[in-house]
Scaffold this motif. Structure first.
Motif, PDB file in Angstrom:
ATOM      1  N   GLY A 105      41.789  45.400  33.226  1.00 49.05           N
ATOM      2  CA  GLY A 105      42.577  44.347  32.210  1.00 49.05           C
ATOM      3  C   GLY A 105      41.561  43.832  31.158  1.00 49.05           C
ATOM      4  O   GLY A 105      41.548  42.982  30.366  1.00 49.05           O
ATOM      5  N   CYS A 136      45.233  46.288  23.264  1.00 51.50           N
ATOM      6  CA  CYS A 136      45.479  45.563  24.530  1.00 51.50           C
ATOM      7  C   CYS A 136      45.233  46.387  25.609  1.00 51.50           C
ATOM      8  O   CYS A 136      46.169  47.357  25.815  1.00 51.50           O
ATOM      9  N   GLN A 138      46.691  45.531  28.597  1.00 53.68           N
ATOM     10  CA  GLN A 138      48.066  45.410  29.283  1.00 53.68           C
ATOM     11  C   GLN A 138      49.035  46.400  28.838  1.00 53.68           C
ATOM     12  O   GLN A 138      49.671  47.239  29.612  1.00 53.68           O
ATOM     13  N   ARG A 160      43.629  38.131  22.454  1.00 50.82           N
ATOM     14  CA  ARG A 160      45.177  37.877  22.842  1.00 50.82           C
ATOM     15  C   ARG A 160      46.041  38.963  21.904  1.00 50.82           C
ATOM     16  O   ARG A 160      45.751  39.101  21.026  1.00 50.82           O
ATOM     17  N   CYS A 161      46.914  39.647  23.001  1.00 50.04           N
ATOM     18  CA  CYS A 161      47.767  40.469  22.272  1.00 50.04           C
ATOM     19  C   CYS A 161      48.940  39.628  21.755  1.00 50.04           C
ATOM     20  O   CYS A 161      49.507  38.885  22.298  1.00 50.04           O
ATOM     21  N   CYS A 164      52.428  41.244  23.701  1.00 51.46           N
ATOM     22  CA  CYS A 164      52.890  40.888  25.053  1.00 51.46           C
ATOM     23  C   CYS A 164      52.304  39.607  25.231  1.00 51.46           C
ATOM     24  O   CYS A 164      52.661  39.089  26.166  1.00 51.46           O
ATOM     25  N   GLU A 166      49.490  38.549  25.971  1.00 51.64           N
ATOM     26  CA  GLU A 166      48.641  38.116  27.123  1.00 51.64           C
ATOM     27  C   GLU A 166      46.934  38.055  26.847  1.00 51.64           C
ATOM     28  O   GLU A 166      46.655  38.849  25.748  1.00 51.64           O
ATOM     29  N   PHE A 168      43.001  38.411  26.898  1.00 54.23           N
ATOM     30  CA  PHE A 168      42.246  39.724  27.577  1.00 54.23           C
ATOM     31  C   PHE A 168      40.754  39.376  27.331  1.00 54.23           C
ATOM     32  O   PHE A 168      40.518  39.016  26.196  1.00 54.23           O
TER      33      PHE A 168
END
Length: 174
Positions: A105, A136, A138, A160-161, A164, A166, A168
């Motif tokens: 991740g 990303c 993810q 940050r994506c 999605c 998320e 990271f």
């Protein structure tokens, strides 16, 4: 002066093979390029050379302790030597380490290559000052944005994506 045999060198490397980074436990110290060399000192004592990812890395004390413990568990008496020059670079990371970071991740560093391992080249250009695209870990999207130049450790930044959503860590290239 004692000259190391290949067998002795192999034994030391084998004793250290499973040591993981205390801050990123899925990656070994060897895969990160922190374990630099096994050599023999002028007094014949084996020396394990380590180089921190940056000079203020708070994990270095733990890394030194882990190296000493692994050697002791293998019945090997050796010194741990911290070497700051040449400075560690993400070019010293193996391809395996980069893939393990991504799977864990953490976006691996985007620049540098193992083809240039051991070299540090500073590039000053307009392009170098632009923010790089960080995929990303993810979902693989490149539609990401930096939220902070400081991540969970000093060697990482927060991203940050935007697909999605998320957050990271991104392992900053050095």
């Amino acid at each position: 002066m004692h000259a190391a045999t290949e067998h002795e060198q192999a034994g030391i490397w084998a004793a250290l093979a499973d040591l993981s980074d205390p801050e990123i436990p899925v990656v070994s110290l060897s895969e990160l390029g922190i374990l630099r060399e096994v050599r023999w000192g002028v007094d014949g004592t084996p020396e394990v050379v380590i180089t921190p990812t940056y000079s203020g890395c708070p994990a270095m004390g733990q890394i030194e302790d882990d190296v000493r413990a692994a050697l002791a568990n293998a019945g090997i008496t050796a010194r741990v030597v911290t070497q700051l020059a040449p400075a560690w670079t993400t070019d010293w990371m193996s391809g395996v380490a980069r893939e393990k970071l991504r799977a864990y991740g953490i976006a691996p560093p985007q620049c540098g290559s193992t083809a240039n391992a051991g070299t540090n080249v500073l590039k000053f250009s307009r392009q170098a000052l632009q923010r790089e695209t960080v995929p990303c870990p993810q979902c693989g999207s490149t539609h990401t944005t930096e939220t902070s130049p400081f991540g969970s450790t000093a060697c990482k930044a927060m991203y940050r994506c935007l697909n999605c959503l998320e957050p990271f860590d991104y392992f900053k290239p050095y």
